[in-house]
Design an enzyme around this catalytic site. Structure first.
Site, PDB file in Angstrom:
ATOM      1  N   GLU A 123       0.812  -1.210   0.000  1.00 20.86           N
ATOM      2  CA  GLU A 123       0.000   0.000   0.000  1.00 20.86           C
ATOM      3  C   GLU A 123       0.850   1.266   0.000  1.00 20.86           C
ATOM      4  O   GLU A 123       1.959   1.285   0.529  1.00 20.86           O
ATOM      5  CB  GLU A 123      -0.905   0.013   1.246  1.00 20.86           C
ATOM      6  N   CYS A 140       3.299   8.569   0.871  1.00 21.73           N
ATOM      7  CA  CYS A 140       3.939   7.646   1.807  1.00 21.73           C
ATOM      8  C   CYS A 140       4.042   6.289   1.111  1.00 21.73           C
ATOM      9  O   CYS A 140       3.032   5.739   0.673  1.00 21.73           O
ATOM     10  CB  CYS A 140       3.051   7.570   3.048  1.00 21.73           C
ATOM     11  N   CYS A 147       6.751  -6.692   7.412  1.00 18.65           N
ATOM     12  CA  CYS A 147       7.902  -6.089   8.102  1.00 18.65           C
ATOM     13  C   CYS A 147       8.448  -7.092   9.110  1.00 18.65           C
ATOM     14  O   CYS A 147       7.698  -7.865   9.702  1.00 18.65           O
ATOM     15  CB  CYS A 147       7.471  -4.820   8.831  1.00 18.65           C
ATOM     16  N   CYS A 151       7.350  -4.260  15.818  1.00 23.09           N
ATOM     17  CA  CYS A 151       6.961  -3.277  16.837  1.00 23.09           C
ATOM     18  C   CYS A 151       5.565  -3.634  17.363  1.00 23.09           C
ATOM     19  O   CYS A 151       4.660  -3.914  16.583  1.00 23.09           O
ATOM     20  CB  CYS A 151       6.960  -1.869  16.247  1.00 23.09           C
ATOM     21  N   CYS A 154       2.240  -1.715  15.980  1.00 26.37           N
ATOM     22  CA  CYS A 154       2.096  -1.439  14.544  1.00 26.37           C
ATOM     23  C   CYS A 154       1.360  -2.555  13.811  1.00 26.37           C
ATOM     24  O   CYS A 154       1.687  -3.736  13.971  1.00 26.37           O
ATOM     25  CB  CYS A 154       3.481  -1.236  13.925  1.00 26.37           C
ATOM     26  N   CYS A 368      -0.747   6.362  10.081  1.00 25.65           N
ATOM     27  CA  CYS A 368       0.507   5.740  10.513  1.00 25.65           C
ATOM     28  C   CYS A 368       0.250   4.442  11.260  1.00 25.65           C
ATOM     29  O   CYS A 368      -0.539   4.402  12.193  1.00 25.65           O
ATOM     30  CB  CYS A 368       1.256   6.656  11.480  1.00 25.65           C
TER      31      CYS A 368
HETATM   32  N1  SAH Z   1       9.745   1.011   9.732  1.00 23.63           N
HETATM   33  C1  SAH Z   1       9.941   2.430   9.577  1.00 23.63           C
HETATM   34  C2  SAH Z   1       8.968   3.022   8.582  1.00 23.63           C
HETATM   35  C3  SAH Z   1       7.517   2.991   9.036  1.00 23.63           C
HETATM   36  S1  SAH Z   1       7.063   4.592   9.485  1.00 23.63           S
HETATM   37  C4  SAH Z   1       9.861   3.113  10.920  1.00 23.63           C
HETATM   38  O1  SAH Z   1       9.561   2.452  11.901  1.00 23.63           O
HETATM   39  O2  SAH Z   1      10.160   4.287  11.011  1.00 23.63           O
HETATM   40  C5  SAH Z   1       5.600   4.333  10.367  1.00 23.63           C
HETATM   41  C6  SAH Z   1       5.535   5.236  11.572  1.00 23.63           C
HETATM   42  O3  SAH Z   1       4.283   5.002  12.223  1.00 23.63           O
HETATM   43  C7  SAH Z   1       6.604   4.928  12.591  1.00 23.63           C
HETATM   44  O4  SAH Z   1       7.059   6.118  13.177  1.00 23.63           O
HETATM   45  C8  SAH Z   1       5.874   4.121  13.657  1.00 23.63           C
HETATM   46  O5  SAH Z   1       6.470   4.276  14.906  1.00 23.63           O
HETATM   47  C9  SAH Z   1       4.489   4.705  13.581  1.00 23.63           C
HETATM   48  N2  SAH Z   1       3.421   3.793  13.962  1.00 23.63           N
HETATM   49  C10 SAH Z   1       3.399   2.453  13.861  1.00 23.63           C
HETATM   50  N3  SAH Z   1       2.218   1.967  14.294  1.00 23.63           N
HETATM   51  C11 SAH Z   1       1.491   3.024  14.680  1.00 23.63           C
HETATM   52  C12 SAH Z   1       0.161   3.179  15.180  1.00 23.63           C
HETATM   53  N4  SAH Z   1      -0.628   2.125  15.352  1.00 23.63           N
HETATM   54  N5  SAH Z   1      -0.268   4.422  15.446  1.00 23.63           N
HETATM   55  C13 SAH Z   1       0.511   5.491  15.223  1.00 23.63           C
HETATM   56  N6  SAH Z   1       1.757   5.417  14.729  1.00 23.63           N
HETATM   57  C14 SAH Z   1       2.237   4.192  14.461  1.00 23.63           C
END
Ligand code: SAH
Length: 383
Positions: A123, A140, A147, A151, A154, A368
């Site tokens: 996506e 984006c 991945c 985390c 996420c 995000c």
């Molecule tokens: N893997 C890379 C690129 C992904 S960016 C990274 O971690 O930076 C995606 C962003 O969204 C990251 O800053 C992550 O911390 C944030 N994120 C992930 N899950 C989220 C959620 N459920 N709500 C808000 N932000 C989230």
């Protein structure tokens, strides 16, 4: 452009491998002779053109079709002889990326879902600025299928690791979104599915392709690579010439909490990560972006807000607070509005440039951390 030309496939450093059990599939490697046409940098295309006995000016012509016009079929190269197109396609086919669904959120954010040649879903999200006068359009993009970083907060993590996206699959997201929007995005962020620095070879190649003046011609100042904190990858990114912007998903102020929500912190803890940020080359006026997902009761205390400025001391930084965007699964909660405001105020009082990232496109799971390529509920267009 000499630096771009020097960045041949052979000279790019190997992938950063994150030692996770989830990392099973090797990167999609294709023998050079049949590599996806869109992945070829001008000097590689020049080698092919010379080998085919065609005149040198074909290199620019072909590259402009692929990366300037964003064509999907070699037949569209109307000023290139059919025989040459055929030979090119035989050696370097265009890897298909089917655009399946476009969803539009109430706030105008659009989510594009693609199907790769091997049936994987990825996506991208097109985000128009809330202030129309600014004319900003951010795209984006995804760098991997799923991945490996895992985390806890996420949605993409729930998919596990599928595979790296090729450079052609990365740049094609940009060209499709450009066609959909009717204009080129002003800013590109590698904040979609995947960890871009885990797929360094393909991401750095995609950056070079996107920056080339014959193609989309993005200034590196308009490109941002976001990482969960792969320290060797940050170093390699900083060594690129020119380097794009760096964003770091910090998300906690103590190793104890960060290791719980981001297991990668056990390998590269906060001090090592911030050292890498400190060493990242910044041209005048540039800053490292720190993303900070706010999780109620986990990382949103006054003590966190007071520790954060101390951690960032000495780094030209800006902080994006991202109130957690929910998805089915984990028991996290977004803090209340008052807590978010207080957290921001405390940072501001300590002279930190801090912004709250509004949850754009959350009604279509495009915000995000919500990208998981699930079946959409509401479909506005089919392509
Ligand atoms: N893997 C890379 C690129 C992904 S960016 C990274 O971690 O930076 C995606 C962003 O969204 C990251 O800053 C992550 O911390 C944030 N994120 C992930 N899950 C989220 C959620 N459920 N709500 C808000 N932000 C989230």
């Amino acid at each position: 452009m000499a630096a771009l030309e020097r960045m041949t496939h052979a000279s790019l450093p190997p992938n950063v491998m994150y030692p996770s059990a989830a990392v099973t599939a090797a990167p999609l490697s294709q023998p050079a002779a049949t590599r996806d046409l869109r992945t070829l940098l001008p000097d590689e295309l020049a080698a092919w053109v010379a080998g085919a006995g065609a005149p040198k000016y074909r290199v620019e012509q072909i590259f402009r079709w692929l990366h300037g016009q964003g064509i999907d079929s070699l037949d569209e190269m109307t000023n290139v002889p059919a025989a040459l197109r055929e030979a090119l396609g035989a050696d370097h086919p265009l890897t298909p990326l089917a655009q399946e669904v476009v969803q539009t959120a109430h706030d105008g954010t659009r989510k594009l879902r693609f199907r790769t040649h091997d049936g994987r879903a990825i996506e991208s999200v097109l985000i128009p600025d809330e202030d129309v006068a600014r004319n900003k359009l951010t795209l984006c993009i995804s760098s991997q299928v799923g991945c490996a970083i895992d985390c806890a907060f996420c949605a993409t993590a729930t998919l596990g690791f599928g595979r790296h996206l090729g450079a052609g699959e990365i740049v094609t997201q940009v060209y499709r979104a450009t066609a959909l929007a009717g204009r080129r995005p002003t800013n590109l962020v590698f904040m979609g599915m995947g960890e871009p620095l885990h797929n360094f070879d393909n991401v750095s190649r995609a950056l070079a392709l996107l920056e080339h003046p014959w193609g989309a011609g993005f200034s590196p100042r308009r490109l941002t690579v976001s990482t969960a904190g792969l320290v060797p990858g940050i170093e390699k990114l900083g060594a690129l010439s020119p380097a794009p912007n760096l964003a770091i998903s910090l998300n906690a102020t103590t190793d104890e909490v960060r290791s719980k929500i981001m297991p990668i912190n056990k390998k590269w803890p906060i001090a090592a990560l911030l050292d890498a940020a400190r060493r990242f080359p910044l041209s005048h006026g540039r800053r490292v972006t720190f993303e900070y997902v706010l999780l109620a009761g986990v990382n949103d205390s006054d003590a966190d807000a007071d520790r954060l400025p101390r951690l960032l001391r000495g780094i030209p930084a800006k902080v994006n607070l991202i109130p957690w965007n929910p998805f089915q699964g984990p028991a996290f909660q977004r803090p209340g509005a008052e807590r978010i405001r207080t957290f921001q105020e405390r940072l501001r009082a300590a002279d930190v440039a801090v912004y709250i990232r509004s949850p754009r496109g959350d009604d279509i799971d495009a915000a995000c951390g919500q990208l998981a390529a699930r079946e959409p509920i509401q479909i506005s267009t089919r392509a």
